[in-house]
Write an enzyme that holds these catalytic residues in place. Structure first.
Site, mmCIF file in Angstrom:
data_model
loop_
_atom_site.group_PDB
_atom_site.id
_atom_site.type_symbol
_atom_site.label_atom_id
_atom_site.label_comp_id
_atom_site.label_asym_id
_atom_site.label_seq_id
_atom_site.Cartn_x
_atom_site.Cartn_y
_atom_site.Cartn_z
ATOM 1 N N LEU A 12 0.847 -1.190 0.000
ATOM 2 C CA LEU A 12 0.000 0.000 0.000
ATOM 3 C C LEU A 12 0.882 1.239 0.000
ATOM 4 C CD1 LEU A 12 -2.779 -1.095 2.532
ATOM 5 C CD2 LEU A 12 -2.504 -1.666 0.097
ATOM 6 N N ASN A 65 5.540 9.083 8.828
ATOM 7 C CA ASN A 65 4.503 10.040 8.457
ATOM 8 C C ASN A 65 4.996 11.479 8.493
ATOM 9 O OD1 ASN A 65 2.055 8.293 8.135
ATOM 10 N ND2 ASN A 65 2.619 7.737 10.222
ATOM 11 N N GLN A 78 -5.818 3.445 -6.177
ATOM 12 C CA GLN A 78 -6.898 3.704 -5.227
ATOM 13 C C GLN A 78 -7.392 5.122 -5.508
ATOM 14 O OE1 GLN A 78 -5.795 4.082 -1.105
ATOM 15 N NE2 GLN A 78 -7.869 3.636 -0.364
ATOM 16 N N ARG A 101 1.755 15.254 6.080
ATOM 17 C CA ARG A 101 2.601 15.727 7.178
ATOM 18 C C ARG A 101 4.064 15.856 6.769
ATOM 19 N NH1 ARG A 101 1.430 11.655 11.880
ATOM 20 N NH2 ARG A 101 3.241 12.723 12.767
ATOM 21 N N LYS A 136 5.329 10.406 -0.448
ATOM 22 C CA LYS A 136 5.986 9.989 0.792
ATOM 23 C C LYS A 136 6.874 8.764 0.616
ATOM 24 C CE LYS A 136 3.461 8.107 4.041
ATOM 25 N NZ LYS A 136 2.620 7.874 5.245
ATOM 26 N N TYR A 194 3.089 -2.094 3.854
ATOM 27 C CA TYR A 194 2.964 -0.651 3.714
ATOM 28 C C TYR A 194 4.258 -0.068 3.153
ATOM 29 C CZ TYR A 194 -1.244 -1.310 6.402
ATOM 30 O OH TYR A 194 -2.478 -1.739 6.811
#
Length: 450
Positions: A11, A229, A74, A18, A25, A102
């Site tokens: 994912l 994050n 997605q 952030r 990211k 992830y």
């Protein structure tokens, strides 16, 4: 259980707001490699039959970074279960085991992924295996609640947990392994009746248990499942991975005099009996042979160093540098896209770019290969055993023959034959008494102005 096909779903659709970055990211680097690249490397070690990376709309840069693995989009950010659903089209009919990972959790290891798969294939035949951890501060992590038989009964989010459940130290690390034959129905049953109207992957455990299916837990070290994050968390993950890389280097026979100030890339290769001084930085693509000494405060990237060489201090080796055996590259020397052959020396204040330096040649202090004319790069060839005097400029393209000597301060623009001496500088002239007369004149001029 018998060997089964394996698929992995990564994912990577998160916006990472952030991070406050234009870069997705998962493409932020840790030890020289994008975070999602670390996850792919761990997955690749299991030799899966299928790998699918789930990305968000417009994330073409992520798709390019993970190629040739396929991506699924997605289209709306509606939770982790919705993200896995986005991959269903590329896994249609798959009935093996599926690991969900992830892209912003880059420290997970192949051994942990293997443990998830092995647990999924145990005789109890769990429909879902969840990766757990026991952090020093469980904080607001979701808790993994076990039943009397040691199986996983449910995942409880911290805000929904009772005091008794909050006292549980086993926390959800996020990664899961599924029986593919049951995964599609389980995830398809996840609803969004919650405050955020999102589809949470964690709900599959209770759905499976209500259907009478077993669920299980595998534990990992908390440092292995740290997610990113924010920039601060990225720095923390970098620190954790550096510790892992430094330990591996020392376990394999390298000496890091001050490990905490040595920065390695994930692909750095250090040979036996290599000694690395404090403050050294290894960018991507560095391979160092046995018995090499790298003195303090060197910067290396995209280079190969053969056995017995001595580098630094304060040397910079740039991409394409090939340093031969027993070569000496000294302080404030920069080498780029150049081959330095066995036993050659460039000990001080030198730039060698787009060049070949022959075996046992000596490059004097302040020497520059003038490789760029503002439009294109040209090469300099320096023969074996040549001696280049200090403060020389070699204007490429140019060839210095074997054993030739270039006098100090020369600007060389034409080929020099083997064993020749070349001196290319203005002739020295001396004017007796000139300096004294100059000083007297200047002093008189100053006096008149006073």
């Amino acid at each position: 259980m018998a060997q089964r096909p394996l698929a992995c779903v990564i994912l990577a659709a998160g916006k990472g707001t952030r991070m406050k970055s234009d870069l997705p990211k998962v493409l932020h680097r840790v030890a020289g490699r994008p975070m999602v690249g670390h996850v792919l490397a761990a997955v690749k070690a299991l030799d899966p039959d299928h790998v699918v990376v789930v990305v968000g709309p417009g994330m073409d840069s992520v798709a390019a970074a993970v190629a040739p693995y396929p991506t699924a989009v997605q289209h709306e950010q509606r939770g982790t279960a919705d993200a896995v659903r986005a991959a269903f089209g590329l896994l249609e009919g798959f009935t093996g085991d599926v690991i969900v990972l992830y892209g912003d959790t880059p420290l997970v290891t192949p051994d942990t992924l293997r443990a998830l798969v092995q647990a999924r294939r145990q005789a109890a035949d769990p429909a879902v295996v969840v990766l757990g951890m026991r952090p020093d501060d469980p904080g607001a992590y979701g808790r993994l609640i076990l039943n009397a038989r040691g199986g996983l009964e449910k995942i409880v989010e911290y805000l929904d947990a009772s005091e008794q459940e909050r006292a549980v130290t086993l926390c959800n690390a996020g990664l899961m392994a599924f029986d593919g034959a049951r995964m599609f129905d389980l995830i398809g049953s996840v609803g969004n009746d919650n405050a955020k109207s999102e589809y949470y992957l964690t709900d599959v455990v209770q759905i499976a248990r209500r259907a009478g299916m077993a669920c299980a837990v595998v534990e990992a070290a908390p440092a292995e499942v740290v997610g990113v994050n924010s920039r601060a968390e990225l720095a923390e993950v970098e620190k954790l991975l550096q510790r892992r890389l430094r330990k591996a280097a020392m376990d394999n026979g390298a000496t890091l005099i001050d490990p905490d100030s040595t920065f390695l890339s994930v692909d750095t290769r250090l040979g036996r009996d290599v000694v690395v001084g404090p403050g050294c930085f290894f960018g991507a693509g560095v391979t160092v042979g046995d018995r090499v000494e790298i003195k303090p405060y060197c910067h290396l990237e995209g280079v190969r160093i053969d056995s017995g060489a001595v580098i630094g201090p304060y040397a910079r080796l740039r991409p394409g540098a090939e340093i031969g055996p027993d070569v000496h590259i000294g302080n404030f020397v920069e080498v780029k896209n150049a081959v330095i052959e066995a036993g050659a020396k460039a000990n001080h204040l030198t730039y060698i770019g787009d060049a070949r330096v022959g075996a046992k040649a000596n490059i004097g202090a302040g020497t520059i290969t003038c490789n760029y004319d503002g439009f294109s790069k040209s090469r300099t060839e320096i023969g074996a055993g040549a001696f280049i005097g200090s403060n020389s400029a070699l204007v490429a393209p140019v060839v210095i023959g074997d054993g030739a000597i270039v006098g100090a301060g020369s600007v060389v623009t034409m080929a020099v034959e083997a064993d020749a001496l070349v001196v290319a500088r203005g002739s020295q002239k001396a004017y007796a008494g000139w300096a004294q007369r100059f000083r007297e004149r200047k002093q008189n001029e100053k006096a008149k102005k006073a």
